[in-house]
Design a protein around this motif. Structure first.
Motif, mmCIF file in Angstrom:
data_model
loop_
_atom_site.group_PDB
_atom_site.id
_atom_site.type_symbol
_atom_site.label_atom_id
_atom_site.label_comp_id
_atom_site.label_asym_id
_atom_site.label_seq_id
_atom_site.Cartn_x
_atom_site.Cartn_y
_atom_site.Cartn_z
ATOM 1 N N ARG A 281 29.525 41.637 50.338
ATOM 2 C CA ARG A 281 28.370 41.947 51.189
ATOM 3 C C ARG A 281 28.725 42.910 52.323
ATOM 4 N NH1 ARG A 281 25.090 36.559 52.661
ATOM 5 N NH2 ARG A 281 27.121 35.968 53.526
ATOM 6 N N SER A 282 29.971 42.868 52.749
ATOM 7 C CA SER A 282 30.379 43.755 53.848
ATOM 8 C C SER A 282 31.073 45.014 53.350
ATOM 9 C CB SER A 282 31.292 43.005 54.820
ATOM 10 O OG SER A 282 32.459 42.546 54.158
ATOM 11 N N GLY A 283 31.104 45.209 52.025
ATOM 12 C CA GLY A 283 31.666 46.428 51.459
ATOM 13 C C GLY A 283 33.170 46.537 51.581
ATOM 14 N N GLN A 284 33.880 45.409 51.444
ATOM 15 C CA GLN A 284 35.331 45.402 51.635
ATOM 16 C C GLN A 284 36.120 45.137 50.352
ATOM 17 O OE1 GLN A 284 36.638 42.915 54.948
ATOM 18 N NE2 GLN A 284 34.646 43.125 55.933
ATOM 19 N N VAL A 285 35.546 45.477 49.200
ATOM 20 C CA VAL A 285 36.276 45.216 47.956
ATOM 21 C C VAL A 285 36.765 46.487 47.268
ATOM 22 C CG1 VAL A 285 35.066 43.043 47.561
ATOM 23 C CG2 VAL A 285 34.159 45.151 46.563
ATOM 24 N N ALA A 286 36.242 47.606 47.659
ATOM 25 C CA ALA A 286 36.617 48.860 46.991
ATOM 26 C C ALA A 286 38.109 49.139 47.161
ATOM 27 C CB ALA A 286 35.800 50.020 47.560
ATOM 28 N N GLY A 287 38.735 49.531 46.065
ATOM 29 C CA GLY A 287 40.137 49.929 46.103
ATOM 30 C C GLY A 287 41.121 48.785 46.205
ATOM 31 N N LYS A 288 40.653 47.546 46.073
ATOM 32 C CA LYS A 288 41.543 46.391 46.138
ATOM 33 C C LYS A 288 41.450 45.577 44.851
ATOM 34 C CE LYS A 288 41.088 45.892 51.171
ATOM 35 N NZ LYS A 288 40.664 44.990 52.274
ATOM 36 N N LYS A 289 42.504 44.814 44.600
ATOM 37 C CA LYS A 289 42.523 43.947 43.426
ATOM 38 C C LYS A 289 42.379 42.488 43.875
ATOM 39 C CE LYS A 289 46.450 45.395 41.594
ATOM 40 N NZ LYS A 289 47.512 45.592 40.560
ATOM 41 N N PHE A 290 41.535 41.757 43.174
ATOM 42 C CA PHE A 290 41.240 40.378 43.557
ATOM 43 C C PHE A 290 41.350 39.430 42.372
ATOM 44 C CE2 PHE A 290 38.925 42.867 46.685
ATOM 45 C CZ PHE A 290 39.127 42.174 47.873
ATOM 46 N N ILE A 291 41.865 38.242 42.651
ATOM 47 C CA ILE A 291 41.629 37.090 41.786
ATOM 48 C C ILE A 291 40.852 36.082 42.615
ATOM 49 C CG2 ILE A 291 42.611 35.121 40.579
ATOM 50 C CD1 ILE A 291 44.852 36.776 39.619
ATOM 51 N N VAL A 292 39.667 35.745 42.147
ATOM 52 C CA VAL A 292 38.849 34.723 42.786
ATOM 53 C C VAL A 292 39.169 33.401 42.097
ATOM 54 C CG1 VAL A 292 36.515 33.967 43.341
ATOM 55 C CG2 VAL A 292 37.055 36.419 43.303
ATOM 56 N N HIS A 293 39.836 32.522 42.815
ATOM 57 C CA HIS A 293 40.227 31.230 42.260
ATOM 58 C C HIS A 293 39.129 30.196 42.507
ATOM 59 C CE1 HIS A 293 44.429 31.963 41.117
ATOM 60 N NE2 HIS A 293 44.547 32.690 42.220
#
Length: 259
Positions: free
Chosen positions: A46-58
């Motif tokens: 929602r705050s636009g902080q995922v671009a260019g990063k890698k995530f695992i949502v556990h």
């Protein structure tokens, strides 16, 4: 017979996979993944902080087995990662849940009011269950209020539980939250199956009993292929707990018989 033997092995003979989970956490860290909770990832989206990063949502669905839940939590604290733990009414442990929140992870509600209502009232026709959705939503509202009062915290995300009754009815508990007014009233910002969340996930992986272990693929094989992975785990698929598995199996058998 093969399916029965596989279930027997899964519930009573499978070696602990806690080391496998810890190995995955280490591998994901080494591959540069941020490992976090549903709530935190949704806030970042929602705050636009995922671009260019890698995530695992556990995401951990605590259907049974608080003993293994605690062990998963200790592994995550050891490695400094965050995750979401969704507890059913039958698995609530508010002391553990407060520890999870104090650490920075998420503890919230694994709801199942639709399935529970259908079983209680012996409703096997999906149309009849849908007719009773206003009553079911009232029960959900009351349960959320009670949950938060006992927990002492506001919950913002929830996850639908998948019961055998849901599969037979072909109805998902998430139908409860198709009512946007109910979401607003309860302060539910995200359901774990919402498109607003999953549209930002490249690959959704859920654990499975042996011999499959993961569906559709092992997360170990996907770390170099996808940047945003949601991994759903259940304590029962990580470590056998004879007492808890027997209790759950007998409960399910009884519910199926009287339904």
């Amino acid at each position: 017979m093969k399916a029965f033997l596989q279930r027997l092995y899964s519930d009573y003979g499978m070696p602990s996979r806690l080391c496998t989970y810890e190995r995955l956490v280490r591998a994901a860290h080494g591959a540069g993944f941020v490992q976090t909770s549903v709530r935190d990832f949704f806030d970042r989206v929602r705050s636009g902080q995922v671009a260019g990063k890698k995530f695992i949502v556990h995401r951990h669905d605590i259907d049974t087995d608080l003993r293994t839940t605690r062990k998963l939590f200790e592994i995550e604290k050891k490695h400094g990662i965050r995750s979401s733990y969704y507890f059913r009414l039958s698995t609530l442990d508010f002391d553990l849940m407060r520890e999870i929140e104090a650490y920075g992870s998420e503890a919230s509600y694994h709801y199942e009011e639709l399935a529970a209502f259908a079983k209680k009232h012996r409703l096997k026709d999906p149309a009849l269950v849908r007719q009773r959705l206003p009553e079911i939503r009232d029960i959900f509202r009351d349960n959320v209020k009670w949950f938060e009062a006992q927990f002492g915290r506001k919950i913002r995300t929830v996850a639908s539980h998948g019961d055998f009754a849901n599969r037979r009815l072909k109805l998902n508990n998430a139908e409860i939250l198709a009512d946007q007014a109910l979401r607003r009233e309860c302060g539910i910002e995200c359901e774990a199956y919402d498109a607003a969340l999953l549209d930002h996930i490249d690959l959704y992986i859920a654990d499975r009993p042996p011999p499959q272990y993961y569906c559709p693929a092992s997360p170990f094989d996907m770390l170099d292929k996808h940047d945003r992975i949601c991994l759903v785990t259940h304590p029962r698929q990580v470590e056998t707990n004879w007492a808890e598995n027997t209790k759950a199996n007998l409960s399910r058998f009884y519910e199926a018989v009287i339904w």
